[in-house]
Design a protein around this motif. Sequence first.
Motif, PDB file in Angstrom:
ATOM      1  N   LEU A   1      31.685  33.559  29.582  1.00 58.81           N
ATOM      2  CA  LEU A   1      30.259  33.525  29.281  1.00 58.81           C
ATOM      3  C   LEU A   1      29.880  32.081  28.963  1.00 58.81           C
ATOM      4  CD1 LEU A   1      27.820  35.367  29.012  1.00 58.81           C
ATOM      5  CD2 LEU A   1      28.255  35.507  26.562  1.00 58.81           C
ATOM      6  N   PRO A   2      29.561  31.278  29.976  1.00 53.85           N
ATOM      7  CA  PRO A   2      29.292  29.855  29.741  1.00 53.85           C
ATOM      8  C   PRO A   2      28.030  29.644  28.914  1.00 53.85           C
ATOM      9  CG  PRO A   2      28.742  30.459  31.996  1.00 53.85           C
ATOM     10  CD  PRO A   2      29.405  31.653  31.392  1.00 53.85           C
ATOM     11  N   GLU A   3      28.056  28.583  28.136  1.00 55.74           N
ATOM     12  CA  GLU A   3      26.871  28.225  27.363  1.00 55.74           C
ATOM     13  C   GLU A   3      25.778  27.732  28.301  1.00 55.74           C
ATOM     14  OE1 GLU A   3      27.779  25.396  24.363  1.00 55.74           O
ATOM     15  OE2 GLU A   3      29.485  26.504  23.555  1.00 55.74           O
ATOM     16  N   GLU A   4      24.542  28.069  27.963  1.00 58.05           N
ATOM     17  CA  GLU A   4      23.406  27.635  28.777  1.00 58.05           C
ATOM     18  C   GLU A   4      22.951  26.266  28.282  1.00 58.05           C
ATOM     19  OE1 GLU A   4      20.447  30.500  29.816  1.00 58.05           O
ATOM     20  OE2 GLU A   4      21.696  32.142  29.114  1.00 58.05           O
ATOM     21  N   ARG A   5      23.592  25.239  28.819  1.00 51.46           N
ATOM     22  CA  ARG A   5      23.289  23.877  28.405  1.00 51.46           C
ATOM     23  C   ARG A   5      22.735  23.106  29.587  1.00 51.46           C
ATOM     24  NH1 ARG A   5      29.515  23.916  27.597  1.00 51.46           N
ATOM     25  NH2 ARG A   5      30.300  23.428  29.685  1.00 51.46           N
ATOM     26  N   GLN A   6      21.981  22.070  29.280  1.00 48.93           N
ATOM     27  CA  GLN A   6      21.348  21.254  30.313  1.00 48.93           C
ATOM     28  C   GLN A   6      22.215  20.061  30.710  1.00 48.93           C
ATOM     29  OE1 GLN A   6      18.628  22.513  31.685  1.00 48.93           O
ATOM     30  NE2 GLN A   6      18.791  24.178  30.191  1.00 48.93           N
ATOM     31  N   ILE A   7      23.040  19.569  29.784  1.00 48.49           N
ATOM     32  CA  ILE A   7      23.948  18.465  30.087  1.00 48.49           C
ATOM     33  C   ILE A   7      25.356  18.863  29.650  1.00 48.49           C
ATOM     34  CG2 ILE A   7      22.185  16.676  29.920  1.00 48.49           C
ATOM     35  CD1 ILE A   7      23.179  16.072  27.106  1.00 48.49           C
ATOM     36  N   THR A   8      26.335  18.268  30.288  1.00 52.41           N
ATOM     37  CA  THR A   8      27.739  18.572  30.004  1.00 52.41           C
ATOM     38  C   THR A   8      28.474  17.264  29.716  1.00 52.41           C
ATOM     39  OG1 THR A   8      27.625  20.448  31.526  1.00 52.41           O
ATOM     40  CG2 THR A   8      29.802  19.724  30.866  1.00 52.41           C
ATOM     41  N   THR A   9      29.258  17.249  28.653  1.00 52.12           N
ATOM     42  CA  THR A   9      29.993  16.044  28.271  1.00 52.12           C
ATOM     43  C   THR A   9      31.338  15.985  28.994  1.00 52.12           C
ATOM     44  OG1 THR A   9      31.049  17.126  26.384  1.00 52.12           O
ATOM     45  CG2 THR A   9      28.888  16.098  26.015  1.00 52.12           C
ATOM     46  N   LYS A  10      31.950  14.821  28.923  1.00 47.96           N
ATOM     47  CA  LYS A  10      33.248  14.631  29.564  1.00 47.96           C
ATOM     48  C   LYS A  10      34.295  15.523  28.917  1.00 47.96           C
ATOM     49  CE  LYS A  10      36.642  11.045  30.760  1.00 47.96           C
ATOM     50  NZ  LYS A  10      36.971   9.598  30.676  1.00 47.96           N
ATOM     51  N   GLU A  11      34.235  15.665  27.594  1.00 50.57           N
ATOM     52  CA  GLU A  11      35.198  16.507  26.893  1.00 50.57           C
ATOM     53  C   GLU A  11      35.094  17.956  27.350  1.00 50.57           C
ATOM     54  OE1 GLU A  11      33.253  14.298  25.522  1.00 50.57           O
ATOM     55  OE2 GLU A  11      34.757  12.799  24.933  1.00 50.57           O
ATOM     56  N   GLN A  12      33.872  18.424  27.558  1.00 55.61           N
ATOM     57  CA  GLN A  12      33.696  19.803  28.028  1.00 55.61           C
ATOM     58  C   GLN A  12      34.255  19.988  29.428  1.00 55.61           C
ATOM     59  OE1 GLN A  12      29.469  19.940  27.515  1.00 55.61           O
ATOM     60  NE2 GLN A  12      29.583  20.911  25.491  1.00 55.61           N
ATOM     61  N   LEU A  13      34.045  19.006  30.296  1.00 53.24           N
ATOM     62  CA  LEU A  13      34.579  19.101  31.652  1.00 53.24           C
ATOM     63  C   LEU A  13      36.105  19.091  31.642  1.00 53.24           C
ATOM     64  CD1 LEU A  13      32.132  16.718  33.568  1.00 53.24           C
ATOM     65  CD2 LEU A  13      32.238  19.200  33.721  1.00 53.24           C
ATOM     66  N   LEU A  14      36.714  18.249  30.809  1.00 47.21           N
ATOM     67  CA  LEU A  14      38.182  18.183  30.741  1.00 47.21           C
ATOM     68  C   LEU A  14      38.767  19.486  30.219  1.00 47.21           C
ATOM     69  CD1 LEU A  14      38.663  14.526  29.418  1.00 47.21           C
ATOM     70  CD2 LEU A  14      39.064  15.372  31.735  1.00 47.21           C
ATOM     71  N   ASP A  15      38.118  20.073  29.209  1.00 45.07           N
ATOM     72  CA  ASP A  15      38.611  21.347  28.689  1.00 45.07           C
ATOM     73  C   ASP A  15      38.499  22.437  29.751  1.00 45.07           C
ATOM     74  OD1 ASP A  15      39.159  20.097  26.352  1.00 45.07           O
ATOM     75  OD2 ASP A  15      37.727  21.202  25.110  1.00 45.07           O
ATOM     76  N   GLU A  16      37.412  22.440  30.514  1.00 40.99           N
ATOM     77  CA  GLU A  16      37.250  23.442  31.567  1.00 40.99           C
ATOM     78  C   GLU A  16      38.306  23.265  32.661  1.00 40.99           C
ATOM     79  OE1 GLU A  16      33.258  23.231  33.001  1.00 40.99           O
ATOM     80  OE2 GLU A  16      32.375  23.866  31.101  1.00 40.99           O
ATOM     81  N   MET A  17      38.632  22.000  32.990  1.00 40.33           N
ATOM     82  CA  MET A  17      39.670  21.758  34.000  1.00 40.33           C
ATOM     83  C   MET A  17      41.023  22.257  33.520  1.00 40.33           C
ATOM     84  SD  MET A  17      38.585  17.982  35.412  1.00 40.33           S
ATOM     85  CE  MET A  17      40.078  17.820  36.368  1.00 40.33           C
ATOM     86  N   ALA A  18      41.341  22.012  32.259  1.00 37.89           N
ATOM     87  CA  ALA A  18      42.612  22.508  31.710  1.00 37.89           C
ATOM     88  C   ALA A  18      42.646  24.025  31.713  1.00 37.89           C
ATOM     89  CB  ALA A  18      42.804  21.970  30.296  1.00 37.89           C
ATOM     90  N   SER A  19      41.508  24.641  31.410  1.00 38.19           N
ATOM     91  CA  SER A  19      41.440  26.100  31.428  1.00 38.19           C
ATOM     92  C   SER A  19      41.647  26.638  32.834  1.00 38.19           C
ATOM     93  CB  SER A  19      40.081  26.541  30.881  1.00 38.19           C
ATOM     94  OG  SER A  19      39.803  27.851  31.204  1.00 38.19           O
ATOM     95  N   ILE A  20      41.071  25.967  33.839  1.00 40.06           N
ATOM     96  CA  ILE A  20      41.230  26.412  35.223  1.00 40.06           C
ATOM     97  C   ILE A  20      42.682  26.306  35.672  1.00 40.06           C
ATOM     98  CG2 ILE A  20      40.588  25.886  37.610  1.00 40.06           C
ATOM     99  CD1 ILE A  20      37.863  24.953  36.547  1.00 40.06           C
ATOM    100  N   LEU A  21      43.381  25.279  35.224  1.00 44.15           N
ATOM    101  CA  LEU A  21      44.776  25.077  35.616  1.00 44.15           C
ATOM    102  C   LEU A  21      45.746  25.851  34.735  1.00 44.15           C
ATOM    103  CD1 LEU A  21      44.685  21.253  36.363  1.00 44.15           C
ATOM    104  CD2 LEU A  21      44.898  23.104  38.025  1.00 44.15           C
TER     105      LEU A  21
END
Length: 653
Positions: free
Chosen positions: A492-512
Amino acid sequence: MKLNSNNNISPNLGGKRPRFNIYWVWALIAVLLVGWSLMGSSDVAQKTNWDNVKVMIEKGDVQKIDIINKESAEVFLKPDKVDAYAEQKEYKGLPKQGPQFVFNIGSLDYFQSDFESTLTQYKQNVPLSFESRRNMWTDLLTGILPWILIIGVWIFIMRSMSRGQGGGQGGIFNVGKAKAQVFDKDSSVNITFKDVAGLEEAKVEIMEIVDFLKNPNKYKELGGKIPKGALLVGPPGTGKTMLAKAVAGEANVPFFSISGSDFVEMFVGVGASRVRDLFRQAKEKAPCIVFIDEIDAIGRARGKNVGFSSNDERENTLNQLLTEMDGFGTNAGVIVLAATNRADILDKALMRAGRFDRQINVELPDLKERAEIFDVHLKNLKLDPNLDREFLAKQTPGFSGADIANVCNEAALIAARNNKKQIEKDDFLSAIDRIVGGLERRNKIITPTEKRTIAYHEAGHATVSWVLEHANPLIKVTIIPRGKALGAAWYLPEERQITTKEQLLDEMASILGGRASEQMNFGKVSTGALNDLERVTKQAYAMVAYYGMSDHIGNLSFYDSSGQSDMTLTKPYSERTAQEIDTEAKALVDSAYQRALDTLQAHREGLTRLAELLLEREVIFAEDLEKIFGKRKGELRKEMEIEVDESFDETEQ
């Protein structure tokens, strides 16, 4: 009564004269043919055979015999013998004049030989004559009927083409006429702005155009001019066409609706002709609104249609549209609305002010708008009274209005399939899963080893996403095959307008996390991570080449929002930069993979418990992960912030 041009009084017949119909001619011809056949059937020679005629010759009753077309023979009785034959019962209705009998002769040579021998035998003298006779009706049918059939087929084809081209007079010659649907006071539209949930900002701008048409003086007194056009832009299913239908229902002016593909035709010049005809009709009914749906069918940027010449039919149609919208001639009172989900490929001349003065973005609905859309689509459904509509809105982030309508319909079908009397919360959750993940495939054959691999793979995703603070919160995990996937994890992703680098890195780790779990528990990897690798690779390249999140590449972005780079064969950067982008993207992916491995190693016991629970239940929810790992860091921080805010409020009071 009415006066004619000479001031003479002439009667007004009132009713319309009946239109001429070609079928009347055919009916008249049929009646004449039937009448002719009935009239000519009074004196018809009776059929007989050669043996009977031999008897008549023997008695001396035959006056003469005529051979017709070498096929049949007509027998003429002597005048004084006709009455005697007519009195006989078997010859009742025998004609008084002309031939009394007729029979087929078969072979002419055999008949002549037999005829001569008969005359010799009975010592009679009966003249035999030959006559060639043509049938008028046969000649008429063979000569004229083919032409009648050809003309009839041609008329039928012309009428069919006339109906196919939208009716009206002229048939195929109307191919250049516009096919727009016209909605006016005689054909009202029942959809209004109240039926369009959400889209508040878009409705404000659209309603202003409608208000200008209803109350033009309010704007003209201040010197304002009516906008010439508005372009609705947004993803598919967000309600662009529905918004246009609401405009047709709200505005008290004629509304022309046509699709961009209706202008495109195989004949050269037809598209431009239809554009001219559309605006001619619109000018006659001005003020009015013209709505062109999917305008990208004819509005694509000129000069970029690979494989077409400069005389491309689509470009000619666009040129005519540009001229009609804002050319040398005046076009007062005609407002053009258009809708597209590919505004990046439209021609710049079409997008400029003076043609489309406003570009209205119709975006995917947010949480509040989704709740309003659910209210619209749930009106006609028999629901559980305890159903929480806000909960449904929270469970459908990124859904468009069309998706939400599909969810409501799927939930009703699922409830009916299970013989329920009302639609419940579980039915909606199953419908969402069906749309997002596909249909469950419980009968798919999976070996125990594969099932164990899938369970640890999905458990790896769930563990990393739960432990890392900025990863998307997880809803449930399943190892039941759905669609092409052997297992899935719902977030259930958060409904945000901008995404930080930390959020993208955490999502990549979660995907892998799934592949990392396979490597850590089985010492080998499988092909099951194909979709994960595709997503993480695209995200890594986007971070480096688009978002400027690489320390080595720096704050550079090679993203082209205009879409012009799609038509070029060269990259906007050098080969050296391309190598550096590849290196940086690989480094990001490797770092995320190592981070996933470290996270799983630190929570290996919980990972194992989660995987075994998945093998046992096949589906687990966020509550199960909370029992194993405790609350997520993000949720703990929010609770702490709430406590701090409450204590601050008490101190302030």
